[in-house]
Design a protein around this motif. Structure first.
Motif, PDB file in Angstrom:
ATOM      1  N   VAL A  54      42.098  55.056  47.760  1.00  0.00           N
ATOM      2  CA  VAL A  54      42.257  53.364  47.275  1.00  0.00           C
ATOM      3  C   VAL A  54      43.136  52.746  47.150  1.00  0.00           C
ATOM      4  CG1 VAL A  54      41.474  53.368  45.027  1.00  0.00           C
ATOM      5  CG2 VAL A  54      41.272  55.608  45.099  1.00  0.00           C
ATOM      6  N   ALA A  55      42.856  51.765  47.614  1.00  0.00           N
ATOM      7  CA  ALA A  55      44.283  50.898  47.491  1.00  0.00           C
ATOM      8  C   ALA A  55      44.354  49.144  47.050  1.00  0.00           C
ATOM      9  CB  ALA A  55      44.634  50.599  49.209  1.00  0.00           C
ATOM     10  N   SER A  56      44.849  48.614  46.730  1.00  0.00           N
ATOM     11  CA  SER A  56      44.876  47.298  45.611  1.00  0.00           C
ATOM     12  C   SER A  56      46.180  46.688  45.797  1.00  0.00           C
ATOM     13  CB  SER A  56      44.980  47.893  43.706  1.00  0.00           C
ATOM     14  OG  SER A  56      45.872  48.370  43.706  1.00  0.00           O
ATOM     15  N   GLN A  57      45.999  45.785  45.585  1.00  0.00           N
ATOM     16  CA  GLN A  57      47.323  44.413  46.038  1.00  0.00           C
ATOM     17  C   GLN A  57      46.873  43.583  44.408  1.00  0.00           C
ATOM     18  OE1 GLN A  57      48.939  44.149  48.295  1.00  0.00           O
ATOM     19  NE2 GLN A  57      50.262  43.022  47.445  1.00  0.00           N
ATOM     20  N   ASN A  58      48.178  43.600  43.989  1.00  0.00           N
ATOM     21  CA  ASN A  58      48.149  42.302  43.200  1.00  0.00           C
ATOM     22  C   ASN A  58      47.611  41.042  43.172  1.00  0.00           C
ATOM     23  OD1 ASN A  58      49.145  43.912  40.769  1.00  0.00           O
ATOM     24  ND2 ASN A  58      51.339  43.622  41.126  1.00  0.00           N
ATOM     25  N   LYS A  59      47.498  39.744  42.156  1.00  0.00           N
ATOM     26  CA  LYS A  59      47.473  38.924  43.031  1.00  0.00           C
ATOM     27  C   LYS A  59      46.909  37.769  42.126  1.00  0.00           C
ATOM     28  CE  LYS A  59      45.059  35.162  45.468  1.00  0.00           C
ATOM     29  NZ  LYS A  59      46.662  34.548  46.065  1.00  0.00           N
ATOM     30  N   PHE A  60      47.312  36.248  41.397  1.00  0.00           N
ATOM     31  CA  PHE A  60      46.868  36.557  40.348  1.00  0.00           C
ATOM     32  C   PHE A  60      45.797  35.422  40.661  1.00  0.00           C
ATOM     33  CE2 PHE A  60      47.097  32.425  37.535  1.00  0.00           C
ATOM     34  CZ  PHE A  60      47.361  32.847  36.257  1.00  0.00           C
ATOM     35  N   GLY A  61      44.958  35.670  39.025  1.00  0.00           N
ATOM     36  CA  GLY A  61      43.883  34.982  39.022  1.00  0.00           C
ATOM     37  C   GLY A  61      43.136  35.293  38.112  1.00  0.00           C
ATOM     38  N   GLN A  62      41.937  34.778  37.767  1.00  0.00           N
ATOM     39  CA  GLN A  62      40.928  35.470  36.878  1.00  0.00           C
ATOM     40  C   GLN A  62      39.497  35.990  37.571  1.00  0.00           C
ATOM     41  OE1 GLN A  62      38.429  32.336  35.001  1.00  0.00           O
ATOM     42  NE2 GLN A  62      36.779  33.841  34.309  1.00  0.00           N
ATOM     43  N   PHE A  63      39.429  36.207  38.836  1.00  0.00           N
ATOM     44  CA  PHE A  63      38.578  37.146  39.739  1.00  0.00           C
ATOM     45  C   PHE A  63      38.941  37.335  40.719  1.00  0.00           C
ATOM     46  CE2 PHE A  63      36.262  33.267  38.479  1.00  0.00           C
ATOM     47  CZ  PHE A  63      34.771  33.437  38.377  1.00  0.00           C
ATOM     48  N   CYS A  64      38.588  38.881  40.662  1.00  0.00           N
ATOM     49  CA  CYS A  64      39.394  39.671  41.997  1.00  0.00           C
ATOM     50  C   CYS A  64      38.133  39.683  43.104  1.00  0.00           C
ATOM     51  CB  CYS A  64      39.180  41.264  41.400  1.00  0.00           C
ATOM     52  SG  CYS A  64      37.596  42.243  40.538  1.00  0.00           S
ATOM     53  N   THR A  65      38.505  40.533  44.106  1.00  0.00           N
ATOM     54  CA  THR A  65      37.409  41.312  44.687  1.00  0.00           C
ATOM     55  C   THR A  65      37.667  42.298  45.410  1.00  0.00           C
ATOM     56  OG1 THR A  65      37.174  39.026  46.273  1.00  0.00           O
ATOM     57  CG2 THR A  65      37.290  40.473  48.025  1.00  0.00           C
ATOM     58  N   VAL A  66      36.339  43.267  45.471  1.00  0.00           N
ATOM     59  CA  VAL A  66      36.608  44.738  45.280  1.00  0.00           C
ATOM     60  C   VAL A  66      36.195  45.180  46.444  1.00  0.00           C
ATOM     61  CG1 VAL A  66      36.459  46.831  44.105  1.00  0.00           C
ATOM     62  CG2 VAL A  66      36.706  45.036  43.410  1.00  0.00           C
ATOM     63  N   GLY A  67      35.444  46.177  46.918  1.00  0.00           N
ATOM     64  CA  GLY A  67      35.035  46.862  48.529  1.00  0.00           C
ATOM     65  C   GLY A  67      34.888  48.282  48.936  1.00  0.00           C
ATOM     66  N   ILE A  68      34.414  48.626  49.782  1.00  0.00           N
ATOM     67  CA  ILE A  68      34.328  50.167  50.378  1.00  0.00           C
ATOM     68  C   ILE A  68      34.254  49.490  51.895  1.00  0.00           C
ATOM     69  CG2 ILE A  68      33.325  51.898  50.257  1.00  0.00           C
ATOM     70  CD1 ILE A  68      32.517  52.310  47.860  1.00  0.00           C
ATOM     71  N   LEU A  69      35.151  50.016  52.426  1.00  0.00           N
ATOM     72  CA  LEU A  69      35.188  50.109  53.899  1.00  0.00           C
ATOM     73  C   LEU A  69      35.491  51.705  53.821  1.00  0.00           C
ATOM     74  CD1 LEU A  69      37.890  47.807  52.905  1.00  0.00           C
ATOM     75  CD2 LEU A  69      37.599  47.364  55.194  1.00  0.00           C
TER      76      LEU A  69
END
Length: 526
Positions: free
Chosen positions: A79-94
């Motif tokens: 499980v990997a995540s990166q901070n980024k300001f904003g209302q929306f997110c991008t999530v997926g499975i590679l």
């Protein structure tokens, strides 16, 4: 009459004396505190105003706030995540899955799975139900496959993270693969193959051909698109046998950008830990771990290119040539010098508009397109994988000038290992860093970068680290990697009227010579 109107307008604009007096009597201040010079007449602009609270600014401690966090679950899924300001997110499975792993299967399975993505699952009756669920969170979905990676992604409101991860887990691990969906996918694949062969832009087809020539019948040289003869053969049983071996947790990364890491890990444990996929829990027993074997060679496709125009305006008949040589994998240190070399070669179409960032000072523009007006295109590409890489140049021209065009390309390949001007090197490095940083402003691009790096290396190099590596490239690094590349056999892909195409042995001889010239040919009869 007009004079009366003008006089009335002047009175309204100027205001009557009684109105001005009423404003003063109402107690409105003649000036606001801090807004004029009257409050603090002797304080210069360079000094803080007395009595004003001291401002507190947000601070970032080095690069800590930009680190990519990685957690490995008990089943091996990362499980990997990166901070980024904003209302929306991008999530997926590679997933470490693609056409390079189909040596023991029918070619085209990964292509089929791409078209089947986000269809009905155990929880969702249809694709429409999935899309309606995503719409509640302002979401969109997509699936893309390459030669070595399959990616399922969703962009949505961050508040719907739990729903999004649950949906992704269901799409990846519990697809129904109904007969109707498989039949619709067959039609979609057939249409895409027809479109691939009809489109005026031959780049996707040439890329397929150059890989086939460079890695003959192995790994990244296997067909990325499903061959026509396999469309009817791929069914649920074939798909399940492939999924059982390659859609396993240890080959997956759940990546998210714009989400809290702890929340993403919690969702992963909820939906991706201890779940039984639709194809059962049997252990993977037939995983292909082959290393790419570069072979070199030529792939030709004779075709009439005189009628490819989609509209009433005629399109000139062109022959397309792509010449490639083995570079290195993205895990090697020489990957950065090769990326700079590719940027230094640059290129594009002969009708590209100029301007900042357009690469008009790259070698393929200055030495090729600007000097040979009859060439329609000259573009450099760099494809890199975990165990190999391919640097190639695509060019197109009138069929009667193919031999001359090939010789121009072979000369440019030889010049890669020659003198490297400091100015052009600095320009290429700056352009590469600029392109990297501008691309990483986009949330989906950050997502793909995070996912691919963690999938390949279990960690991620941050942009400032990559920029430092780019800045450290020296002219001798470019000459070294180019000389090393020129020792290998070339890969050649040719499409169109090939009556004037030089023999493969002649192209190989030109790339082994000092000046890149093709061997002269003599004819008794013309």
């Amino acid at each position: 009459m007009a004079a009366m109107v003008l006089a009335a307008a002047r009175v309204l604009l100027r205001g009557s004396g009684s109105w001005r007096c009423s404003r003063l009597r109402s107690g409105a201040p003649s000036h606001r505190q801090f807004s004029g010079g009257g409050a603090y007449p002797h304080v210069p602009l360079s000094s803080p105003l007395p009595g004003v609270p001291k401002p507190v600014f947000a601070t970032v401690d080095g690069q800590e706030k930009f680190e990519t966090k990685v957690t490995t679950l008990d089943n091996g899924l990362r499980v990997a995540s990166q901070n980024k300001f904003g209302q929306f997110c991008t999530v997926g499975i590679l997933i470490n899955s693609g056409s390079r792993y189909e040596a023991k299967y029918l070619s085209g399975i990964a292509h089929f799975l791409e078209k089947l993505a986000f269809s009905s699952t155990d929880r969702f009756e249809s694709k429409d139900e999935i899309l309606l669920t995503l719409e509640k969170h302002g979401g969109i979905c997509d699936c893309q496959t390459s030669r070595d990676t399959t990616m399922y992604a969703v962009s949505a409101d961050s508040k719907g993270l739990d729903t999004v991860v649950g949906l992704l887990a269901d799409v990846v691990l519990h697809p129904r693969l109904t007969d109707e969906e498989i039949e619709m996918t067959r039609m979609a694949v057939q249409f895409e193959l027809e479109d691939l062969n009809m489109r005026p832009d031959p780049e996707p087809l040439l890329t397929e051909m150059i890989h086939e020539a460079a890695y003959r019948e192995n790994t990244v040289g296997l067909h990325r698109f499903c061959p026509t003869e396999n469309i009817a053969k791929i069914d649920r049983e074939v798909l399940h046998s492939y999924l059982r071996n390659y859609y396993t947790p240890d080959r997956m990364v759940l990546a998210g950008v714009g989400v809290e890491h702890e929340h993403l890990v919690e969702c992963a444990r909820k939906y991706l830990l201890g779940t039984q996929p639709a194809w059962g829990c049997e252990k993977a027993v037939d995983v292909d771990r082959s290393v790419a074997q570069y072979t070199g060679g030529v792939v030709k496709l004779e075709r009439d290119m005189s009628n490819v125009s989609l509209g009433p305006a005629p399109f000139p008949e062109l022959t397309h040539i792509m010449i490639g040589l083995e570079s290195c994998s993205f895990l090697e240190e020489d990957f950065i010098p090769f990326a700079v070399l590719n940027m230094m070669m640059g290129g594009g179409g002969s009708f590209s508009a100029g301007g900042p960032g357009k690469g008009m000072f790259t070698r393929l523009y200055l030495n090729v397109l600007n000097r040979h007006h009859w060439m329609y295109n000259a573009t450099s590409y760099h494809h890199s994988y975990e165990d190999t890489g391919l640097l190639c140049v695509h060019a197109s021209a009138d069929p009667r000038q193919v031999r001359e065009m090939v010789e121009i390309l072979t000369k440019e390949f030889i010049l890669m290992a020659g003198t490297v001007d400091v100015v052009e090197l600095e320009r290429a490095k700056t352009q590469l860093m600029s392109m990297l940083m501008m691309n990483l402003e986009s949330r989906p691009v950050i997502f793909e970068d995070v996912g691919r790096q963690v999938l390949a290396t279990h960690s991620r190099k941050l942009p400032h680290e990559l920029c430092a590596l780019i800045r450290s490239v020296k002219p001798e690094d470019i000459r070294r990697v180019a000389s090393q590349m020129l020792r290998r056999k070339p890969a050649v892909a040719a499409l169109g009227d090939l009556s004037h195409l030089p023999a493969y042995e002649h192209i190989q001889a030109a790339l082994s010579s000092r000046d890149g010239r093709l061997p002269r040919t003599y004819r008794l009869f013309r």
